[in-house]
Design an enzyme around this catalytic site. Sequence first.
Site, short mmCIF file in Angstrom:
data_model
loop_
_atom_site.label_atom_id
_atom_site.label_comp_id
_atom_site.label_asym_id
_atom_site.label_seq_id
_atom_site.Cartn_x
_atom_site.Cartn_y
_atom_site.Cartn_z
N PRO A 75 0.81 -1.23 0.00
CA PRO A 75 0.00 0.00 0.00
C PRO A 75 0.84 1.28 0.00
O PRO A 75 1.84 1.39 0.71
CB PRO A 75 -0.81 -0.14 1.29
CG PRO A 75 -0.96 -1.61 1.49
CD PRO A 75 0.34 -2.19 1.03
N CYS A 76 0.37 2.26 -0.79
CA CYS A 76 1.14 3.49 -0.96
C CYS A 76 0.68 4.66 -0.09
O CYS A 76 1.46 5.62 0.07
CB CYS A 76 1.14 3.91 -2.42
SG CYS A 76 -0.51 4.31 -3.07
N PRO A 77 -0.55 4.69 0.49
CA PRO A 77 -0.96 5.87 1.25
C PRO A 77 0.01 6.32 2.34
O PRO A 77 0.11 7.53 2.59
CB PRO A 77 -2.32 5.43 1.84
CG PRO A 77 -2.86 4.49 0.84
CD PRO A 77 -1.67 3.71 0.36
#
Length: 420
Positions: A75-77
């Site tokens: 995940p990039c958030p």
Amino acid sequence: MFEVVEICAGAGGQAIGLERAGFEHALAVELDGFACETLRQNRPDWKVVQGDVADRNLWTPADYEGVALLAGGVPCPPFSIAGKQLGASDERDLFAWAVELCINEVKPRALLLENVRGLSMPRFAAYRQHVLDRLASAGYVGDWRLLHASSFGVAQLRPRFVLVALKEEDASYFRWPEQSSLQRTVGETLRDLMGANGWPHVDAWVQLANDIAPTLVGGSKKHGGADLGPTRAKRAWRELGVDGLGVANEAPGPDHPHPDIKLPKLTVQMVARLQGWDDAWGWRLAGRKTAQYRQVGNAFPPPLAEAVGRSIMRALEHADEPHDMPELASPTLHDPVYRVLKEAEEFLTPSAILGRLTVPYDAIKLERRIAHLSRDFDIEMKETKSGPAYRLGEFKAFIGQPDHERHDVFANRAGRSRIS
């Protein structure tokens, strides 16, 4: 046979690229149900497991010990420039967990992890340093590189920050893939699709769409339907002759006005083309339009994944001559303040830290650096006669701790949606 275990596999962008580079999938783990259905219907012989990749009841990493490659787009958030950049303090962060999975359980010959450009920013220098130090402690040589999909035949900028790590006996054979200066425009890439229904103004549109696309945004399950991103992105799309306020069901027809009057929207097939999908692959996406768009919009472009995958494959095969690896003698230093605090067992005052640094630093810059460090690490502080003193504490990231708050957040249905 070179096998890969892929975590956070999505709808197959990285998977296609790695497959084309010569890897065979031993396992693909993904949370999203539509993405899993996409993988299964396109590669029915693959073992695809749906659920939280960190769930110990879902799969047994030790079963894949010694696999050629562990890969994933976690995940990039936690690192996104558009977000709060909470890093290790964000319960969605799986980057550090994936590194620990690599060195403690799967122990592959090579590791490939990709994320957003934000991870390359100074804010995360200590995070990157911690990752490289952990890999080095297990006999891996790691290196980061910011790669743009547009340099690999994709008509979209899409910068990705990529980590590749290999065991020392393979690392000297690795070379990052060569990038091309030739770039494809949105117009030339999509001309046939945009004109498929007989739109008479397609040539005028191609001239308007004479540049590469901004980075596609897949969006999250929390926010509405499919569109091409925030206000700034929509403005960039508008300059390319594209209406970013949604995704169309089909290409414009014979009665659609000139783009000066009404801009066309992209279809999911067009978005997939801009991500580097080749129509000849026959890759079918599961779900309705919004689900399909999110799968494609969040993907690692297959041509970029293939290029990096081929470089890893050549290293594992020792196909080229080995070359000097400075990282073996002197590991890349991303954060000197982190390194000073890590090597010190005692509390250090700012003046003591500055005295141990081998690069130029001043008190104000040091104060900012310690503030950044405190977001990813527990920083202990005590008052001394000379003022405050600091000592580096534990890394805050989730690395598999059974009592980590991530488990409680994930167990909650709203939290599960937020993490996904």
